[in-house]
Motif scaffolding. Sequence first.
Motif, PDB file in Angstrom:
ATOM      1  N   ALA A 267    -132.155 -21.403   0.658  1.00 49.67           N
ATOM      2  CA  ALA A 267    -133.261 -21.457  -0.530  1.00 49.67           C
ATOM      3  C   ALA A 267    -131.463 -21.310  -0.979  1.00 49.67           C
ATOM      4  O   ALA A 267    -130.618 -21.396  -1.233  1.00 49.67           O
ATOM      5  N   ALA A 268    -132.733 -22.243  -2.062  1.00 50.72           N
ATOM      6  CA  ALA A 268    -131.566 -22.915  -3.600  1.00 50.72           C
ATOM      7  C   ALA A 268    -131.406 -22.189  -4.497  1.00 50.72           C
ATOM      8  O   ALA A 268    -130.769 -22.501  -5.095  1.00 50.72           O
ATOM      9  N   SER A 269    -132.189 -20.865  -4.571  1.00 47.84           N
ATOM     10  CA  SER A 269    -132.774 -19.979  -5.391  1.00 47.84           C
ATOM     11  C   SER A 269    -133.058 -18.533  -5.138  1.00 47.84           C
ATOM     12  O   SER A 269    -133.853 -18.768  -3.626  1.00 47.84           O
ATOM     13  N   ALA A 270    -132.315 -17.743  -6.383  1.00 49.24           N
ATOM     14  CA  ALA A 270    -133.192 -16.650  -5.236  1.00 49.24           C
ATOM     15  C   ALA A 270    -133.304 -15.274  -6.676  1.00 49.24           C
ATOM     16  O   ALA A 270    -132.594 -15.760  -7.601  1.00 49.24           O
ATOM     17  N   LEU A 271    -133.988 -14.421  -6.231  1.00 47.08           N
ATOM     18  CA  LEU A 271    -133.804 -13.337  -7.561  1.00 47.08           C
ATOM     19  C   LEU A 271    -133.216 -12.120  -6.686  1.00 47.08           C
ATOM     20  O   LEU A 271    -133.673 -11.439  -5.707  1.00 47.08           O
ATOM     21  N   MET A 272    -132.494 -11.662  -7.652  1.00 47.17           N
ATOM     22  CA  MET A 272    -131.678 -10.386  -6.916  1.00 47.17           C
ATOM     23  C   MET A 272    -132.386 -10.069  -8.132  1.00 47.17           C
ATOM     24  O   MET A 272    -131.689  -9.213  -9.130  1.00 47.17           O
ATOM     25  N   TYR A 273    -132.927  -8.107  -7.222  1.00 43.34           N
ATOM     26  CA  TYR A 273    -133.270  -6.827  -8.472  1.00 43.34           C
ATOM     27  C   TYR A 273    -132.586  -5.175  -7.679  1.00 43.34           C
ATOM     28  O   TYR A 273    -132.768  -5.935  -6.401  1.00 43.34           O
ATOM     29  N   ILE A 274    -133.006  -4.763  -8.978  1.00 42.24           N
ATOM     30  CA  ILE A 274    -132.949  -3.532  -7.980  1.00 42.24           C
ATOM     31  C   ILE A 274    -134.089  -2.254  -8.170  1.00 42.24           C
ATOM     32  O   ILE A 274    -134.646  -2.754  -8.992  1.00 42.24           O
ATOM     33  N   ILE A 275    -134.617  -1.957  -6.920  1.00 44.56           N
ATOM     34  CA  ILE A 275    -135.350  -1.376  -6.705  1.00 44.56           C
ATOM     35  C   ILE A 275    -134.840   0.798  -7.226  1.00 44.56           C
ATOM     36  O   ILE A 275    -134.045   0.969  -6.324  1.00 44.56           O
ATOM     37  N   ALA A 276    -135.310   1.484  -7.613  1.00 46.47           N
ATOM     38  CA  ALA A 276    -134.694   3.317  -7.936  1.00 46.47           C
ATOM     39  C   ALA A 276    -135.967   3.882  -7.799  1.00 46.47           C
ATOM     40  O   ALA A 276    -136.670   3.268  -8.561  1.00 46.47           O
ATOM     41  N   SER A 277    -135.861   5.195  -7.230  1.00 46.76           N
ATOM     42  CA  SER A 277    -137.508   6.326  -6.836  1.00 46.76           C
ATOM     43  C   SER A 277    -136.289   7.088  -6.922  1.00 46.76           C
ATOM     44  O   SER A 277    -135.266   7.899  -6.103  1.00 46.76           O
ATOM     45  N   PRO A 278    -136.768   8.795  -8.040  1.00 42.94           N
ATOM     46  CA  PRO A 278    -136.003   9.892  -7.106  1.00 42.94           C
ATOM     47  C   PRO A 278    -136.357  10.423  -5.344  1.00 42.94           C
ATOM     48  O   PRO A 278    -137.658  10.075  -5.879  1.00 42.94           O
ATOM     49  N   VAL A 279    -135.897  10.699  -4.768  1.00 45.79           N
ATOM     50  CA  VAL A 279    -135.939  10.945  -3.671  1.00 45.79           C
ATOM     51  C   VAL A 279    -135.808  12.700  -3.129  1.00 45.79           C
ATOM     52  O   VAL A 279    -134.502  13.207  -4.068  1.00 45.79           O
ATOM     53  N   GLY A 280    -136.198  13.192  -2.319  1.00 42.78           N
ATOM     54  CA  GLY A 280    -135.769  14.522  -2.032  1.00 42.78           C
ATOM     55  C   GLY A 280    -135.655  14.934  -0.416  1.00 42.78           C
ATOM     56  O   GLY A 280    -134.992  13.445   0.295  1.00 42.78           O
ATOM     57  N   PRO A 281    -136.061  15.028   0.283  1.00 40.43           N
ATOM     58  CA  PRO A 281    -135.408  15.383   1.868  1.00 40.43           C
ATOM     59  C   PRO A 281    -136.643  14.117   2.233  1.00 40.43           C
ATOM     60  O   PRO A 281    -137.665  13.925   1.668  1.00 40.43           O
ATOM     61  N   TYR A 282    -136.045  13.550   3.093  1.00 39.35           N
ATOM     62  CA  TYR A 282    -136.616  12.445   4.458  1.00 39.35           C
ATOM     63  C   TYR A 282    -137.675  12.371   4.501  1.00 39.35           C
ATOM     64  O   TYR A 282    -138.755  11.743   4.895  1.00 39.35           O
ATOM     65  N   TYR A 283    -137.640  13.843   5.058  1.00 35.05           N
ATOM     66  CA  TYR A 283    -138.706  14.733   6.522  1.00 35.05           C
ATOM     67  C   TYR A 283    -139.734  15.084   5.467  1.00 35.05           C
ATOM     68  O   TYR A 283    -139.100  16.025   4.508  1.00 35.05           O
ATOM     69  N   LYS A 284    -141.178  15.502   5.701  1.00 37.68           N
ATOM     70  CA  LYS A 284    -141.804  16.530   5.401  1.00 37.68           C
ATOM     71  C   LYS A 284    -141.318  17.766   5.819  1.00 37.68           C
ATOM     72  O   LYS A 284    -141.597  18.829   4.896  1.00 37.68           O
ATOM     73  N   SER A 285    -140.667  17.883   6.947  1.00 34.70           N
ATOM     74  CA  SER A 285    -140.003  19.184   7.192  1.00 34.70           C
ATOM     75  C   SER A 285    -138.856  19.943   6.389  1.00 34.70           C
ATOM     76  O   SER A 285    -138.895  20.942   6.966  1.00 34.70           O
ATOM     77  N   GLY A 286    -138.315  18.710   5.440  1.00 32.04           N
ATOM     78  CA  GLY A 286    -137.357  19.087   5.108  1.00 32.04           C
ATOM     79  C   GLY A 286    -136.156  18.991   5.784  1.00 32.04           C
ATOM     80  O   GLY A 286    -136.237  18.214   6.586  1.00 32.04           O
ATOM     81  N   PHE A 287    -135.406  19.472   5.357  1.00 33.50           N
ATOM     82  CA  PHE A 287    -133.955  19.790   6.013  1.00 33.50           C
ATOM     83  C   PHE A 287    -133.973  20.190   7.369  1.00 33.50           C
ATOM     84  O   PHE A 287    -132.383  21.205   6.993  1.00 33.50           O
ATOM     85  N   LYS A 288    -134.831  19.946   8.332  1.00 33.79           N
ATOM     86  CA  LYS A 288    -134.677  20.472   9.305  1.00 33.79           C
ATOM     87  C   LYS A 288    -134.269  19.681  10.407  1.00 33.79           C
ATOM     88  O   LYS A 288    -135.126  18.571  10.644  1.00 33.79           O
TER      89      LYS A 288
END
Length: 268
Positions: free
Chosen positions: A61-82
């Motif tokens: 690539a001779a050119s590119a677009l850099m950007y940042i995605i952000a999102s509030p997040v909680g426990p990664y798994y549905k089971s929570g911190f288990k």
Amino acid sequence: AEYMGSMRRLCLPDIDETEFIESLKQYVLLEKEWIPPAKGYSLYLRPTCISTHGILGIAPAASALMYIIASPVGPYYKSGFKPIKLLVDERYARAAIGGTGNFKVGANYGPTILPQVEASYAGCSQVLWVNDDVVTEVGSMNFFVLWINEQGQRELITAPLTQGTVLPGVTRDCVLELTRQWNVASVKEEIFTLTSMLRAHKEGRILEVFGSGTAAIISQISSIHHKGVDYDFPCPNDAKDSLGIRILEEIQAIQYGEKEHPWSVALD
């Protein structure tokens, strides 16, 4: 370093690292109202880069677009911190030697969706990726085993970065560095197999198993399901007995500013 290395692997244009870090800082300050106040929750940042080259073709690539995605997040798994359960299915591989498994690229994730769906149907939270018996990663996390090795020593082992099938990461580095600092076990970044792990399980030498990653930080692993058999692992439930929980609590204390540390970056 992980982001820059991934861009170079895909022949995307270099960006100035100092400017990149500064853009992250300014973005977090701008969007700070989105940072959840509760412990165990955070504002997840995902710097992204795509080619904006003016032709349709396969070329650097001779050119590119850099950007940042952000999102509030909680426990990664549905089971929570288990503790979570893993499926071992050797029909699938996350990455191959010489490929892009050690870089942060989208192509590493799409092919993992079907195995993940099948793991869910089997009552498991994630897939333990095994290549010809060699243990690599769990889901999108690095994989750690705390065991008594065959020489009778207390050891924390994880797959090395030398094969190109394991993604490096800051949380992985934190786990290795803290374990070395505390001197609670020898630390090895070394190839190990599912066979050796199941043998250690049979002999009662496994003390704890966990994964590490940006979103989950630390996830204890309660068992793996392999060829119709469940293999259960010890899951100590406090920092006194669990290396994984001790590391989790230490990283969170640093992350939330409860403990001064060189890893912290104060913005405001």
